[in-house]
Write a protein that holds these residues in place. Structure first.
Motif, short mmCIF file in Angstrom:
data_model
loop_
_atom_site.label_atom_id
_atom_site.label_comp_id
_atom_site.label_asym_id
_atom_site.label_seq_id
_atom_site.Cartn_x
_atom_site.Cartn_y
_atom_site.Cartn_z
N ALA A 81 0.83 -1.20 0.00
CA ALA A 81 0.00 0.00 0.00
C ALA A 81 0.86 1.25 0.00
N ALA A 82 2.10 1.12 0.51
CA ALA A 82 3.00 2.27 0.51
C ALA A 82 3.44 2.63 -0.90
N SER A 83 3.30 1.70 -1.83
CA SER A 83 3.73 1.95 -3.20
C SER A 83 2.65 1.49 -4.18
N PRO A 84 1.54 2.21 -4.26
CA PRO A 84 0.42 1.78 -5.10
C PRO A 84 0.76 1.77 -6.58
N GLU A 85 1.93 2.38 -6.96
CA GLU A 85 2.26 2.40 -8.39
C GLU A 85 2.79 1.06 -8.88
N LEU A 86 3.11 0.13 -7.99
CA LEU A 86 3.59 -1.19 -8.43
C LEU A 86 2.48 -1.93 -9.18
N SER A 87 2.83 -2.50 -10.32
CA SER A 87 1.89 -3.35 -11.05
C SER A 87 1.73 -4.66 -10.31
N SER A 88 0.74 -5.46 -10.69
CA SER A 88 0.56 -6.76 -10.02
C SER A 88 1.79 -7.64 -10.24
N ARG A 89 2.40 -7.55 -11.43
CA ARG A 89 3.60 -8.35 -11.72
C ARG A 89 4.76 -7.90 -10.81
N ASP A 90 4.96 -6.59 -10.69
CA ASP A 90 6.02 -6.09 -9.81
C ASP A 90 5.68 -6.37 -8.34
N GLY A 91 4.39 -6.36 -8.04
CA GLY A 91 3.98 -6.67 -6.66
C GLY A 91 4.33 -8.09 -6.28
N GLU A 92 4.19 -9.01 -7.22
CA GLU A 92 4.58 -10.40 -6.94
C GLU A 92 6.09 -10.49 -6.69
N LEU A 93 6.87 -9.73 -7.47
CA LEU A 93 8.33 -9.73 -7.25
C LEU A 93 8.66 -9.11 -5.89
N PHE A 94 7.95 -8.04 -5.53
CA PHE A 94 8.17 -7.43 -4.22
C PHE A 94 7.97 -8.45 -3.10
N GLU A 95 6.90 -9.25 -3.20
CA GLU A 95 6.65 -10.26 -2.17
C GLU A 95 7.76 -11.31 -2.15
N ALA A 96 8.27 -11.69 -3.33
CA ALA A 96 9.38 -12.66 -3.39
C ALA A 96 10.64 -12.08 -2.75
N LEU A 97 10.90 -10.81 -3.01
CA LEU A 97 12.06 -10.16 -2.41
C LEU A 97 11.88 -10.03 -0.90
N ARG A 98 10.65 -9.79 -0.48
CA ARG A 98 10.38 -9.69 0.96
C ARG A 98 10.59 -11.05 1.63
N GLY A 99 10.24 -12.12 0.93
CA GLY A 99 10.47 -13.46 1.47
C GLY A 99 11.95 -13.75 1.65
N LEU A 100 12.77 -13.38 0.65
CA LEU A 100 14.22 -13.57 0.78
C LEU A 100 14.77 -12.74 1.92
N ARG A 101 14.30 -11.50 2.03
CA ARG A 101 14.76 -10.64 3.12
C ARG A 101 14.47 -11.27 4.47
N ALA A 102 13.27 -11.82 4.65
CA ALA A 102 12.90 -12.44 5.92
C ALA A 102 13.83 -13.61 6.24
N GLU A 103 14.14 -14.40 5.22
CA GLU A 103 15.02 -15.56 5.42
C GLU A 103 16.42 -15.11 5.84
N LEU A 104 16.97 -14.11 5.15
CA LEU A 104 18.30 -13.61 5.48
C LEU A 104 18.33 -12.97 6.87
N ALA A 105 17.25 -12.25 7.23
CA ALA A 105 17.19 -11.61 8.54
C ALA A 105 17.15 -12.64 9.66
#
Length: 599
Positions: A519-543
């Motif tokens: 919601a902080a970045s409503p300009e993300l397309s659904s395709r980019d939003g899916e990538l954002f979630e994948a990147l967030r998953g990797l971040r959680a794992e590394l953290a």
């Protein structure tokens, strides 16, 4: 001496300074003592971190809570900065690392609590090391005129002398002119250069609303931020537990935080909030000063805060990454009466009580502001906004002020003719002509103002009564009855000697907020939003592997930019906001792999 702007880019991965930062950094590098008042989320920490890296030597940072120190040290070390914290939660190996770094002169920043710095052993050790800069965070805590006075801060002036600090810097987000003068007198041996960078946080949407059903109102807000982090401030332990339970029932991962929990559970809940995504904390005001989580997307108050300063600091915990965030404050007559009684029954001096009443009245004036809420808030701090912000609940509603003198006179007449001892609900019943037991018992159905406001529903009169109260035309008697009574200003209105402007709201229906991956970045397309979630998953794992908060790896803003820009090389990755040299080396390849896999 290294150039601070090159450090900003190479170490922290930032393209440039935020407003006000560069002037403060340059003053510190010139050797001046500095008092900096900057909005929460405005980048205060960099104002002492950059000089520490630019000129070397040891910078000692006074910070109020262990959790805050720990997370800031973790964030700095992720950037490749040699930093440490002295606190009781350290493992022996960590203390040994800090001791070695102090001995060999490689430690750049050392975080300590005010209590630890007051200890003679700590002072003697630091005096031997040579302290280039003593930076004092949350400096308003040293002032009894501030909203969050802490006695342990009072010893910092003596500590400054004992550790022989060459230079002092004090930082705060909330200090009016009187508090600034007090801080300057108590912490500095010479007049500091004072920077007041303005109080506006344009990324925060401000909203305040009368309580209807507080739990439902909070659930509605949380529902607009599903999958995101938030804080709900509550007035009691019971309300904290109630709202946390209601949020969990709505499928939100919500945790409570209050003094009734044992220390281990409080610490565990705070760690979960800071380190994980999509956690909502329902908490008393004891929570928050030690939290530096950048991606909090909403802060709500389920009850009226204590002062405007406290409100400003608490909502300031939202949107520290600069991305959009929501705030909502609920209030009602019960909150006002409770706060009035707390002031009157405190053991404070009359001068202090008078100041607290003024602060409460200022907060109520903000709650019942007739026009742009941001302009009203900034005016309290002596700041200005030329045009309405367009981004608060009042600007977004069809709100207009009108000549409310007749309505105010009806309210004041009803208060006067009922004996100046009844509360708002009864006054509203009298004005609307409601046949109640109380009206009959006290013969209020026979007074001239009974039914004089039958053209409006009771809910509107309750709102107008609050505005009359906030305007200082009536006050609350905290005596036997706790009712409303006229002030001299109100009596003048009743006599027709003054006019009154009130707010009339006709809220227009707004479309439901459209949800995206962020919601902080409503300009993300659904395709980019899916990538954002994948990147967030990797971040959680590394953290989790590093045992650090998720934002220490990369903040949401960085992941959003990665998802939108899709860098295909380390060089391109290095141009993303927040990707400094050390993080590029440590994490770049892993995040590039996820981006490449997304196609």
């Amino acid at each position: 001496m290294r150039d601070p702007e090159s450090i900003l880019h190479e170490v922290f991965g930032f393209a440039g300074f935020r407003p006000g930062q560069e002037e403060i950094v340059r003053a510190v590098l010139r050797g001046e003592d500095v008092l900096a008042v900057m909005p929460t989320g405005g980048g205060k920490s960099l104002c002492y971190q950059l000089p520490a890296l630019a000129r070397g030597g040891l910078t000692v940072v006074v910070s109020p809570l262990i959790a805050l120190m720990r997370d800031q040290v973790a964030a700095l070390r992720a950037y490749g900065v040699e930093a440490g914290a002295l606190n009781s939660a350290n493992e022996p190996e960590e203390n040994e690392r800090i001791s070695d770094a102090l001995n060999d002169g490689s430690l750049r920043l050392l975080y300590v609590s005010p209590e630890r710095l007051a200890g003679p052993g700590t002072q003697a050790r630091l005096a031997k090391c040579g302290v280039g800069l003593l930076a004092i965070d949350e400096a308003h805590c040293v002032s009894e005129w501030g909203h969050d006075f802490r006695p342990e801060y009072a010893a910092l002036g003596d500590a400054r002398t004992a550790i022989e600090a060459n230079q002092v810097m004090a930082l705060t987000a909330t200090a009016d002119a009187a508090t600034r003068d007090d801080v300057a007198a108590k912490l500095f041996s010479r007049p500091p250069k004072i920077f007041v960078q303005g109080f506006d946080r344009p990324n925060l949407r401000l909203a305040m609303s009368p309580k209807q059903n507080a739990t439902k109102q909070i659930l509605d807000l949380a529902g607009r931020h599903r999958g995101e982090s938030g804080i709900v401030y509550c007035s009691s332990r019971k309300q904290t537990e109630t709202i946390a339970e209601a949020l969990r029932g709505a499928g939100v991962r919500a945790l409570p935080y209050h003094a009734g929990l044992d220390a281990a559970e409080r610490s565990e809940n705070q760690d979960a909030f800071v380190r994980e995504d999509a956690v909502v904390m329902a908490a008393t005001v004891a929570f928050g000063m030690g939290v530096d989580k950048p991606d909090v997307r909403f802060v709500a108050h389920a009850a009226l805060p204590k002062t405007i300063e406290a409100y400003y600091q608490e909502i300031g915990r939202a949107g520290r990454d600069g991305l959009p965030a929501d705030t909502l404050t609920l209030y009602g007559w019960g909150d006002i009466k409770l706060r009035q009684s707390q002031i009157d029954e405190s053991g404070a001096s009359e001068d202090k009580k008078r100041l607290e009443r003024q602060k409460l009245n200022a907060l109520l004036a903000l709650a019942e502001a007739p026009e742009c809420r941001r302009q009203t808030l900034l005016a309290y701090f002596g700041d200005t906004l030329e045009e309405p912000c367009g981004h608060c609940d009042l600007c977004e509603s069809e709100t207009g002020s009108f000549d409310g003198t007749i309505e105010a006179q009806k309210i004041l007449s009803a208060i006067y003719r009922t004996g100046q001892r009844f509360g708002a609900a009864h006054i509203a019943d009298v004005l609307t002509g409601k046949d109640t037991d109380a009206a009959r018992r006290w013969n209020h159905d026979a007074i001239p103002t009974f039914g004089a406001g039958s053209d409006r529903p009771k809910t509107q009169w309750m709102g107008l009564i609050r505005q009359v109260y906030a305007a200082g035309l009536a006050e609350m008697d905290i005596g036997e009855y706790g009712g409303l009574r006229l002030t001299a200003k109100g009596a003048a209105v009743l006599r027709g000697e003054r006019i009154v402007r009130l707010r009339e709201e006709r809220l227009r229906a707004k479309p439901a907020r459209q949800r995206t991956a962020s919601a902080a970045s409503p300009e993300l397309s659904s395709r980019d939003g899916e990538l954002f979630e994948a990147l967030r998953g990797l971040r959680a794992e590394l953290a989790r592997e590093a045992n650090v908060p998720a934002y220490v790896v990369f903040a949401d803003r960085t992941l959003i930019e990665m998802a939108a820009e899709r860098p295909s090389s380390l060089a391109a990755m290095g141009r993303i906001h927040g990707v400094g040299g050390k993080k590029l080396e440590r994490y770049g390849a892993a995040f590039l792999e996820v981006i490449d896999a997304a196609g």
